[in-house]
Design an enzyme around this catalytic site. Sequence first.
Site, mmCIF file in Angstrom:
data_model
loop_
_atom_site.group_PDB
_atom_site.id
_atom_site.type_symbol
_atom_site.label_atom_id
_atom_site.label_comp_id
_atom_site.label_asym_id
_atom_site.label_seq_id
_atom_site.Cartn_x
_atom_site.Cartn_y
_atom_site.Cartn_z
ATOM 1 N N ARG A 54 0.839 -1.191 0.000
ATOM 2 C CA ARG A 54 0.000 0.000 0.000
ATOM 3 C C ARG A 54 0.879 1.248 0.000
ATOM 4 O O ARG A 54 1.721 1.415 0.897
ATOM 5 C CB ARG A 54 -0.917 -0.019 1.221
ATOM 6 C CG ARG A 54 -2.058 0.977 1.078
ATOM 7 C CD ARG A 54 -3.168 0.617 1.997
ATOM 8 N NE ARG A 54 -2.785 0.873 3.383
ATOM 9 C CZ ARG A 54 -3.578 1.439 4.275
ATOM 10 N NH1 ARG A 54 -4.808 1.764 3.941
ATOM 11 N NH2 ARG A 54 -3.180 1.635 5.494
ATOM 12 N N THR A 102 -0.781 7.642 -1.326
ATOM 13 C CA THR A 102 -2.068 7.533 -2.029
ATOM 14 C C THR A 102 -2.992 6.508 -1.375
ATOM 15 O O THR A 102 -4.190 6.493 -1.652
ATOM 16 C CB THR A 102 -1.842 7.098 -3.483
ATOM 17 O OG1 THR A 102 -1.283 5.769 -3.459
ATOM 18 C CG2 THR A 102 -0.901 8.037 -4.220
ATOM 19 N N ASP A 160 -3.604 -10.524 12.648
ATOM 20 C CA ASP A 160 -2.891 -10.474 11.371
ATOM 21 C C ASP A 160 -2.604 -11.905 10.910
ATOM 22 O O ASP A 160 -1.804 -12.612 11.536
ATOM 23 C CB ASP A 160 -1.578 -9.686 11.538
ATOM 24 C CG ASP A 160 -0.899 -9.456 10.196
ATOM 25 O OD1 ASP A 160 -0.741 -8.298 9.812
ATOM 26 O OD2 ASP A 160 -0.521 -10.453 9.532
ATOM 27 N N ASP A 199 1.131 -12.727 10.154
ATOM 28 C CA ASP A 199 1.933 -12.833 11.383
ATOM 29 C C ASP A 199 1.621 -14.119 12.124
ATOM 30 O O ASP A 199 2.518 -14.785 12.647
ATOM 31 C CB ASP A 199 1.652 -11.646 12.310
ATOM 32 C CG ASP A 199 2.402 -10.400 11.876
ATOM 33 O OD1 ASP A 199 3.283 -10.520 10.998
ATOM 34 O OD2 ASP A 199 2.098 -9.310 12.399
HETATM 35 N N1 URA Z 1 -5.356 -8.633 7.217
HETATM 36 C C1 URA Z 1 -5.176 -9.417 8.300
HETATM 37 O O1 URA Z 1 -4.249 -10.213 8.348
HETATM 38 N N2 URA Z 1 -6.058 -9.315 9.313
HETATM 39 C C2 URA Z 1 -7.105 -8.486 9.286
HETATM 40 O O2 URA Z 1 -7.862 -8.451 10.255
HETATM 41 C C3 URA Z 1 -7.268 -7.658 8.150
HETATM 42 C C4 URA Z 1 -6.376 -7.756 7.138
#
Ligand code: URA
Length: 210
Positions: A105, A109, A201, A204
């Site tokens: 990202r 922008t 995430d 992760d």
């Molecule tokens: N990406 C992720 O890994 N977790 C989320 O909650 C949103 C996007």
Amino acid sequence: MTQHLTIVNHPLVQHKLSLMREKETSTAVFRQLLREISQLLAYEVTRELPMTTKEIETPLEKMDAPVLAGRKLALISILRAGNGLLDGMLELIPSARVGFVGLYRDEKTLQPVKYYFKVPENLSERLVIVVDPMLATGNSSAAAVQMLKDAGATNIRFLCLLAAPEGVARMKEAHPDVPIVTASVDTRLNEKGYILPGLGDAGDRMFGTR
Ligand code: URA
């Protein structure tokens, strides 16, 4: 597949998803559950694959046996979390061709920018299944699907583990022709773009980079 959104509410999928959501679940267990759940989701997303028949001989007699029709699948992983879904799916569909889309990202922008794009040839002749565990804002997913369309894909499905209503709406607006298969549509996104209640995430948690 005619529905725009399919929620796979099979008990095994829902049970495994709940285990994955728990914050105490270890990386190893998370990864194993993702592998298992990806195969159950693969079952659903490939449910309407075209079939044909082939004459075979059993030990007793000949028969016209159902087999998948020739059109090959392409699985496209959105890096990096998509790889967690990809691994399990490939065990189930070992002959599938595989592609990767990497997006980041842009801080100014806020738009997704491509840093990697490598996909199989003849996308127009394939069923293309895009895999990304989390459909959050939908911006990167919509951009990835557009890149695949620009590369010739016409028959695309999007497979994710969790979706936010915002992401589903964004995909529906940008790509109404792309059915979405998911295990759950959660409540909403938080201000950082995480899905609530979600699982955190996904990258992760599967790669242990928290
Ligand atoms: N990406 C992720 O890994 N977790 C989320 O909650 C949103 C996007």
